[in-house]
Design an enzyme around this catalytic site. Structure first.
Site, PDB file in Angstrom:
ATOM      1  N   HIS A  67      15.083  22.944  14.729  1.00 29.25           N
ATOM      2  CA  HIS A  67      16.292  23.318  15.482  1.00 29.25           C
ATOM      3  C   HIS A  67      16.348  24.819  15.770  1.00 29.25           C
ATOM      4  CE1 HIS A  67      17.798  19.311  15.174  1.00 29.25           C
ATOM      5  NE2 HIS A  67      17.966  19.347  13.866  1.00 29.25           N
ATOM      6  N   ASP A 104      11.820  13.276  13.463  1.00 21.89           N
ATOM      7  CA  ASP A 104      13.085  13.452  12.760  1.00 21.89           C
ATOM      8  C   ASP A 104      14.168  12.718  13.569  1.00 21.89           C
ATOM      9  OD1 ASP A 104      14.411  15.689  10.701  1.00 21.89           O
ATOM     10  OD2 ASP A 104      15.744  15.191  12.376  1.00 21.89           O
ATOM     11  N   HIS A 106      16.862  13.762  14.505  1.00 20.73           N
ATOM     12  CA  HIS A 106      17.579  14.661  15.417  1.00 20.73           C
ATOM     13  C   HIS A 106      16.615  15.325  16.398  1.00 20.73           C
ATOM     14  CE1 HIS A 106      19.979  14.305  11.708  1.00 20.73           C
ATOM     15  NE2 HIS A 106      20.935  14.092  12.596  1.00 20.73           N
ATOM     16  N   ASP A 193      14.892  11.569   8.039  1.00 21.00           N
ATOM     17  CA  ASP A 193      16.277  11.107   8.183  1.00 21.00           C
ATOM     18  C   ASP A 193      16.421   9.966   9.192  1.00 21.00           C
ATOM     19  OD1 ASP A 193      15.714  12.822  10.241  1.00 21.00           O
ATOM     20  OD2 ASP A 193      17.320  14.246   9.792  1.00 21.00           O
TER      21      ASP A 193
HETATM   22 ZN   LIG Z   1      17.291  15.655  11.168  1.00 16.77          ZN
END
Ligand SMILES: [Zn+2]
Length: 299
Positions: A67, A104, A106, A193
């Site tokens: 991120h 992931d 996200h 995740d």
């Molecule tokens: Zn994540």
């Protein structure tokens, strides 16, 4: 890579004992040492694969990186490990073509921002539909910018997507695109995740799903895995599964009942997934000609 100003601002924040960068990325007294050790492990993982002493590697590091943008932190990420590794592979080993695959839950927004205009880096991110989920970016329509249009691929996985949906996506798109791009190394942003027990997402990957994805890549390309998110106590087990996937030697079995898992899934998941997959194929076809088979690649 990061700007000098950004690195200086992170260092200053730690020296001033600030507790966080933005609202969701934490700092503490030892953060700078941890960051340097983490990046050192990432570079070492890349080095052993690039110099041929290992076929694959896995850097088990925190904090995660995907991120973090050129001059931004976010989502627990301070420095972008993948971007720093790409820079290192280019300059220390002359490696030109690198693919980055985020699994992931996200979207890999930091990595996308850094490489969306880079024609030598293929960036694929497979993540939960970001409409209602952090970082709220990473939609199918986001395919990079000139001169790298089509080299960024974002797949929005509907909630409750699991092994089967990931398997179809790998078979129909990811494997074909990887063969056509022909990377010298694949960096996997390996987040746990998307695991079915994880409370931070609504995806349903199991041990089987993680093994199959990693093994499919490792059987054809050189792979460097970098740990990203994942907060369930099973991340140790999943890390071992990834190592087994890299080695192509399976001993850890899934203890969960697939029938129960499937029964708990939202009835529209597969339908919604197929619609998104068709949309993604339509957008990518001008760049990748997905209907035309690519030559089978062997390491
Ligand atoms: Zn994540």
């Amino acid at each position: 890579m990061h700007t000098e100003e950004y690195v200086a601002s992170v260092t200053a924040s730690i020296q001033q004992s600030r507790k966080n960068l933005g609202k969701d990325t934490y700092l503490c007294e030892g953060s700078f040492d941890v960051l340097l050790q983490s990046i050192g492990a990432v570079l070492r993982a890349g080095e052993v694969v690039a110099n041929g002493s290992c076929d694959h590697s896995f850097a088990l590091v925190r904090p995660p990186g995907h991120h973090s943008g050129k001059c931004t932190s976010g989502g627990f990420c301070i420095f972008n490990n993948s971007a720093i590794l790409v820079h290192f592979l280019r300059h220390a080993f002359g490696i030109k073509k690198v693919a980055i695959l985020n699994i992931d839950a996200h979207a890999s927004d930091g990595t996308y921002g850094i490489f969306s205009a880079d024609p030598e880096v293929l960036c694929i991110s497979v993540h939960q539909d970001p409409l209602k989920v952090y970082p709220y970016t990473g939609f199918i329509k986001d395919i990079g910018v000139r001169p790298a249009l089509g080299l960024s691929i974002n797949m929005e996985m509907p909630p409750r997507s699991g092994n089967r949906e990931y398997g179809i996506l790998f078979e129909d798109i990811i494997e074909k695109v990887m063969r056509k791009f022909d990377p010298e190394i694949i960096i996997v942003e390996c987040g746990f995740d998307a695991y079915h027990k994880e409370s931070l997402s609504e995806l349903d990957l199991t041990v089987d799903g993680y093994y199959d994805m990693i093994n499919l890549l490792a059987s054809q390309w050189k792979v460097v895995c970098l740990l990203e998110g994942g907060y369930h106590e099973d991340i140790g087990l999943l890390s071992a599964v990834v190592l087994e996937g890299l080695m192509g030697r399976r001993t850890i079995k899934d203890g969960i009942d697939q029938v129960d898992l499937l029964a708990s899934r939202h009835i529209n998941t597969r339908k919604e997934f197929q619609e998104k997959l068709s949309k993604l194929k339509l957008i990518l076809n001008p760049y990748w000609d997905l209907n035309k088979p690519a030559l089978c690649h062997t390491k």
